[in-house]
Design a protein around this motif. Structure first.
Motif, PDB file in Angstrom:
ATOM      1  N   ARG A   1      16.758  -4.432   5.010  1.00 32.52           N
ATOM      2  CA  ARG A   1      16.049  -3.084   4.471  1.00 32.52           C
ATOM      3  C   ARG A   1      14.469  -3.475   4.673  1.00 32.52           C
ATOM      4  N   ILE A   2      13.870  -2.714   5.426  1.00 33.54           N
ATOM      5  CA  ILE A   2      12.257  -2.796   5.464  1.00 33.54           C
ATOM      6  C   ILE A   2      11.588  -1.859   4.558  1.00 33.54           C
ATOM      7  N   LEU A   3      10.684  -2.318   3.639  1.00 36.99           N
ATOM      8  CA  LEU A   3      10.456  -1.245   2.475  1.00 36.99           C
ATOM      9  C   LEU A   3       9.112  -1.577   2.515  1.00 36.99           C
ATOM     10  N   GLY A   4       8.456  -0.615   1.598  1.00 37.09           N
ATOM     11  CA  GLY A   4       6.959  -0.382   1.336  1.00 37.09           C
ATOM     12  C   GLY A   4       7.048  -0.456  -0.377  1.00 37.09           C
ATOM     13  N   GLY A   5       5.817  -0.007  -0.735  1.00 34.36           N
ATOM     14  CA  GLY A   5       4.861   0.906  -0.363  1.00 34.36           C
ATOM     15  C   GLY A   5       5.286   1.592   0.887  1.00 34.36           C
TER      16      GLY A   5
ATOM     17  N   ARG B   1       0.950  -1.182   0.090  1.00 34.27           N
ATOM     18  CA  ARG B   1      -0.015   0.031  -0.047  1.00 34.27           C
ATOM     19  C   ARG B   1       0.952   1.379   0.040  1.00 34.27           C
ATOM     20  N   CYS B   2       0.405   2.075  -0.779  1.00 33.06           N
ATOM     21  CA  CYS B   2       0.994   3.434  -0.664  1.00 33.06           C
ATOM     22  C   CYS B   2       0.038   4.711  -1.392  1.00 33.06           C
ATOM     23  N   SER B   3      -0.015   5.411  -0.587  1.00 31.29           N
ATOM     24  CA  SER B   3      -0.861   6.602  -1.008  1.00 31.29           C
ATOM     25  C   SER B   3      -0.463   7.352  -2.087  1.00 31.29           C
ATOM     26  N   LEU B   4       0.855   7.522  -2.238  1.00 29.76           N
ATOM     27  CA  LEU B   4       1.550   8.404  -3.234  1.00 29.76           C
ATOM     28  C   LEU B   4       1.707   8.059  -4.664  1.00 29.76           C
TER      29      LEU B   4
ATOM     30  N   LEU C   1       6.545  -0.406  -8.211  1.00 31.15           N
ATOM     31  CA  LEU C   1       5.318  -0.758  -9.170  1.00 31.15           C
ATOM     32  C   LEU C   1       4.018  -0.559  -8.305  1.00 31.15           C
ATOM     33  N   MET C   2       4.280   0.507  -7.304  1.00 30.12           N
ATOM     34  CA  MET C   2       2.976   0.563  -6.520  1.00 30.12           C
ATOM     35  C   MET C   2       1.537   0.997  -6.999  1.00 30.12           C
ATOM     36  N   GLN C   3       1.816   1.782  -8.361  1.00 29.43           N
ATOM     37  CA  GLN C   3       0.685   2.342  -8.804  1.00 29.43           C
ATOM     38  C   GLN C   3      -0.131   1.030  -9.637  1.00 29.43           C
ATOM     39  N   PHE C   4       0.444  -0.168  -9.547  1.00 25.61           N
ATOM     40  CA  PHE C   4      -0.285  -0.927 -10.367  1.00 25.61           C
ATOM     41  C   PHE C   4      -0.744  -1.946  -9.714  1.00 25.61           C
ATOM     42  N   TYR C   5      -0.694  -1.937  -8.553  1.00 26.58           N
ATOM     43  CA  TYR C   5      -1.454  -2.829  -7.659  1.00 26.58           C
ATOM     44  C   TYR C   5      -2.861  -2.503  -7.680  1.00 26.58           C
TER      45      TYR C   5
END
Ligand code: SF4
Length: 207
Positions: free
Chosen positions: A196-200, A152-155, A163-167
């Motif tokens: 490394r702990i990453l997101g989103g 999840r990422c709001s940006l 590729l957060m915009q494609f989920y």
């Protein structure tokens, strides 16, 4: 146990060329470390065909390095450090070095560094951990583990490398299953140099 040698100006035969393997932030640190010791590389080695010069130094391509069998190669990379070293050893190259001396025993002027190189310099223990890893055939060592805790990422940045915009149905990870899988990983791993702990966006999911 360390199986590689730090480049040290006192052991350098000034007749030979110096090639920094990696025209990126570690390469930048190697460049300034050499400069501080009154030396300059003859070449950077890099895969990117768009780079003819890096920091004013000519860039050669991967296969060209093998022509410099008697010269000095400084591996300015933490990723695949040992693979690169093994490759050159199999090619019969004698002078293969790491950055330990240039990072730990040289006064690099931080103000001259780009932000990325400065960040790496401040975390140079990551590189040092990698070069000290025992590379025996029964060892499992990771340079870096990246764990994505949320899709999840709001940006939704246009160039997001995750590729957060494609989920269409982004998920958070289940922290219990994360802990289980991480415990399993640790039980079969000899070392992990960087985690490394990453997101989103990992922050809303950090509790
Ligand atoms: S994960 Fe990072 S780069 Fe990707 S959309 Fe979110 S803020 Fe942007």
């Amino acid at each position: 146990m360390k199986t590689t040698t730090g480049f040290c100006p006192e052991k350098y035969d000034k007749g030979e060329k110096i090639i920094i393997y990696g025209a990126s932030s570690y390469g930048e640190l190697a460049f300034w470390g050499l400069k501080q010791n009154g030396l300059s590389p003859d070449y950077f080695r890099d895969r990117a065909v768009i780079k003819d010069k890096y920091m004013g130094i000519p860039v050669i391509r991967p296969r060209e390095v093998e022509k410099f069998k008697d010269d000095y190669i400084i591996i300015a990379s933490a990723d695949y450090f040992h693979e690169i070293k093994n490759h050159f050893e199999k090619k019969g190259m004698q002078h293969i070095y790491d950055l330990e001396y240039l990072l730990l025993d040289t006064e690099i002027e931080i103000d001259k560094l780009t932000k990325r190189a400065r960040d790496i310099f401040m975390n140079k223990s990551n590189y040092i951990d990698v070069i000290y890893q025992n590379q025996g055939i029964n060892n499992i060592n990771f340079t870096r583990i990246q764990y994505v805790v949320s899709e999840r990422c709001s940006l939704r940045c246009r160039d997001c490398t995750h590729l957060m915009q494609f989920y269409q149905h982004p998920q958070n990870i289940n922290l219990d299953s994360y802990k289980d899988s991480f415990d399993k990983l640790l039980s079969v791993t000899d070392s992990i140099s960087e985690m490394r702990i990453l997101g989103g966006d990992s922050h809303p999911h950090s509790t």
